[in-house]
Design an enzyme around this catalytic site. Structure first.
Site, PDB file in Angstrom:
ATOM      1  CB  CYS A  70      -1.000  -0.163   1.310  1.00  0.00           C
ATOM      2  SG  CYS A  70      -2.646   1.024   0.914  1.00  0.00           S
ATOM      3  CG  HIS A  99      -3.425  -4.216   2.923  1.00  0.00           C
ATOM      4  ND1 HIS A  99      -2.525  -3.739   3.890  1.00  0.00           N
ATOM      5  CD2 HIS A  99      -3.844  -3.284   2.486  1.00  0.00           C
ATOM      6  CE1 HIS A  99      -2.284  -2.681   4.001  1.00  0.00           C
ATOM      7  NE2 HIS A  99      -3.367  -1.966   3.059  1.00  0.00           N
ATOM      8  CD  GLU A 104      -1.045  -7.070   4.977  1.00  0.00           C
ATOM      9  OE1 GLU A 104      -1.378  -5.876   5.463  1.00  0.00           O
ATOM     10  OE2 GLU A 104      -0.538  -7.279   3.653  1.00  0.00           O
TER      11      GLU A 104
END
Length: 604
Positions: free
Chosen positions: A407, A534, A536
């Site tokens: 990001c 993102h 993750e």
């Protein structure tokens, strides 16, 4: 299971918490999901946080830890009132809000999340906060009504509570849990199972006392005692027959199979071995396991098993701010059988101003950065530490250190490239310099600059690979597109893309319009990738995020073999369902998560 002859009606498991916050309701809920899946059921989950925020995008991580993004959004009850759904009636907590909550739960529970058609068999619901909190009252009332709405045999309540041990007397105290259950009952909810957090397993007399005063069968009282890492929790629940209590409450005994957690247990034990460089783990009882442990210890001595990742961020004083990043790194490192060491570096400590004001902190920060095997720059908002992140990106690019920017981290990489390679010294994001003449990053055209709440580009969005012969595409199994989760207001300026690409950077992933940059890479660098999304948030034990796996593999010299083999460890290769929703240095311990970490001070 839900394929004819299986579960005919949705079953619900509610996990609540009492006494104190932070007991591990989320870990308990997810472990129950793992256990039920091991019994052969399809499982979905819902997390309810009793806040007034329409979205959590404007909350500081220092306020509530990390903001976790899901695939979809939510709907506020007030929206129905604004549409006139209540026909001018007075909107009340009961029945309007409680009915809306129940309808929302039923609707969301029916959405498939595993890539298979049709709804799941069981929905695990975690109610955030602590029983008795004013904020959660409408939800507890709604869930009390909901238990009667779905009927007996379709609802199971698991209450996570604390059984403390006072060091003075050394006795496990049951009174806090008794009061918590009494409060739960007063709100119309009756627990089927008590999950008691304690340092050690509950003594039998303590179980009997809890059973007597809480009206829960002794066999339905389980202990969530401390373990070496949280991946042992599904096995801990199974060994105490928690699944049998849940299946009994949901009338599922006849169609459930015996839970098989062999792969999960092996992964947890591998994590233990990676965590313990000295001394045998209590879980390693066999001769082969002991031999393996000593082999691993020998590798430790030669520094072959360790990988150091520097996280250069804004909120490094609170590890929960980057919890999903840590977990994603852990998933990747365990998959590659590496011990993870995280070096926390406050981005502002790398800046020239810190060199003047506190040279020791500045030197310590740069020492950590230069000693790392890989660099991760996470997302964030605000201009504090931005120049330090740019310096970290520059160091990684010039010294060919594996780099992953997420990001804002992707924006940082683009800004640094424009400054250093294109010579645009004032290149910046309009977030930090609204008047810059070379805006590499701009506010999204559809966004609102006056209403910050609920205006982000949130949730799952599709990214199309523009170049298949690139590291990111190969890591994702050479697929044409992926779906990953987003949380941002700013994006790379499409008007500068051609100049940037002519200088050697490659935007390998874009959205469906081709105007929004999603992935950026440096083709001639060992591993230099930025992602607008993102990754993750979709990393899982045994199914590590592709980009985090690439970072760790590059940091320990295994990326080439990983890419050339086109084989992603632990079941990640070419499975569409995995990406469907596409000062002096001091040690900071993060308990039971498998991460060794260093930090360079704590900054508010």
């Amino acid at each position: 299971m839900n394929k004819g002859g299986g579960v005919k009606k949705m079953k619900y498991v509610l996990v609540t918490g009492g006494v104190v916050s932070g007991l591990g309701k989320g870990v308990t809920a997810s472990s129950i999901g793992v256990l039920l899946k091991a019994c052969g059921f399809r499982v979905t989950s819902i997390k309810i946080d009793p806040y007034l925020n329409t979205d959590a995008g404007t909350m500081s991580p220092f306020e509530h830890g990390e903001v976790f993004v899901l695939d979809d959004g939510g709907e506020a009850v007030i929206d129905k009132e604004r549409r006139g759904d209540y026909l001018g009636k007075t909107v009340q907590v009961v029945p309007h809000i409680t009915d809306a909550i129940q309808e929302w739960i039923e609707r969301v529970a029916m959405i498939p999340v595993d890539g298979q058609p049709g709804p799941a068999d069981v929905c695990v619901i975690e109610l955030g906060g602590t029983i008795g909190d004013i904020e959660s009252m409408p939800f507890t009332e709604a869930l009390g009504q909901f238990s009667y709405r779905v009927g007996a045999g379709n609802f199971c309540l698991i209450h996570v509570s604390l059984v403390p041990v006072l060091s003075v007397v050394g006795e496990q105290k049951t009174k806090p849990t008794q009061h918590s259950v009494r409060g739960l009952r007063s709100l119309g909810l009756t627990p089927n199972i008590l999950a008691c957090r304690s340092t050690l397993a509950l003594e039998e007399n303590v179980k009997k006392k809890l059973s007597q005063f809480c009206h829960v069968p002794a066999e339905n009282i389980i202990t969530l005692y401390d373990v070496s890492n949280i991946w042992h929790l599904p096995s801990l629940l199974r060994d105490q027959k928690a699944h049998e209590a849940i299946l009994g409450a949901l009338n599922l005994h006849g169609i459930a199979r015996e839970p098989n957690l062999k792969e999960w247990t092996s992964r947890a034990e591998l994590c233990d071995m990676l965590l313990e460089p000295v001394g045998p783990s209590k879980f390693l009882f066999t001769y082969l396991a002991i031999v393996a442990m000593f082999c691993l210890r020998f590798m430790y001595l030669n520094h072959e098993l360790q990988v150091r990742i520097a996280i250069v961020g804004k909120y490094t004083g609170l590890s929960d701010s980057y919890l999903s990043l840590l977990k994603a790194l852990l998933h990747a490192s365990v998959s590659l059988r590496k011990k993870l060491v995280v070096d926390w570096i406050p981005a502002s400590d790398l800046e020239d101003e810190t060199a003047k004001e506190n040279p020791d902190v500045y030197k310590a920060a740069w020492k950590l950065l230069k000693g790392s095997d890989g660099v991760l720059v996470p997302g964030g908002f605000g201009d504090r530490g931005v120049e330090g992140k740019i310096l970290a990106a520059k160091y990684a690019r010039e010294n060919r250190i594996p780099f992953l920017g997420i990001c804002l981290g992707m924006h940082i990489a683009v800004i640094e490239f424009a400054r250093s390679i294109l010579g645009l010294q004032d290149a910046n994001s309009t977030e930090f310099d609204p008047d810059t003449k070379n805006p590499c990053v701009i506010f999204m055209p559809e966004g609102s600059k006056t209403h910050l709440g609920g205006t982000m580009r949130l949730g799952s969005r599709r990214t199309y690979f523009q170049v298949m012969d690139c590291k990111s595409a190969k890591l994702y199994g050479n697929r044409g597109f992926i779906d990953e989760r987003h949380r941002h207001r700013y994006e790379v300026n499409p008007d500068m893309v051609s100049r940037l690409e002519d200088a050697g950077i490659s935007f390998t992933g874009k959205d469906e319009t081709g105007q929004r940059m999603e992935i950026v890479e440096l083709p001639n660098h060992p591993y230099y990738i930025g992602a607008q999304f993102h990754p993750e948030f979709k990393s899982r034990p045994g199914k590590p995020s592709a980009l985090f796996l690439g970072l760790v593999a590059a940091a320990c010299g295994q990326l080439d073999s990983l890419l050339h083999s086109h084989k992603i460890p632990n079941g990640m290769a070419k499975k569409v369902s995995l990406y469907q929703n596409g000062n002096a240095t001091k040690f900071a311990k993060i308990p039971a998560d498998g991460i060794y970490s260093n930090c360079n001070g704590v900054h508010a």
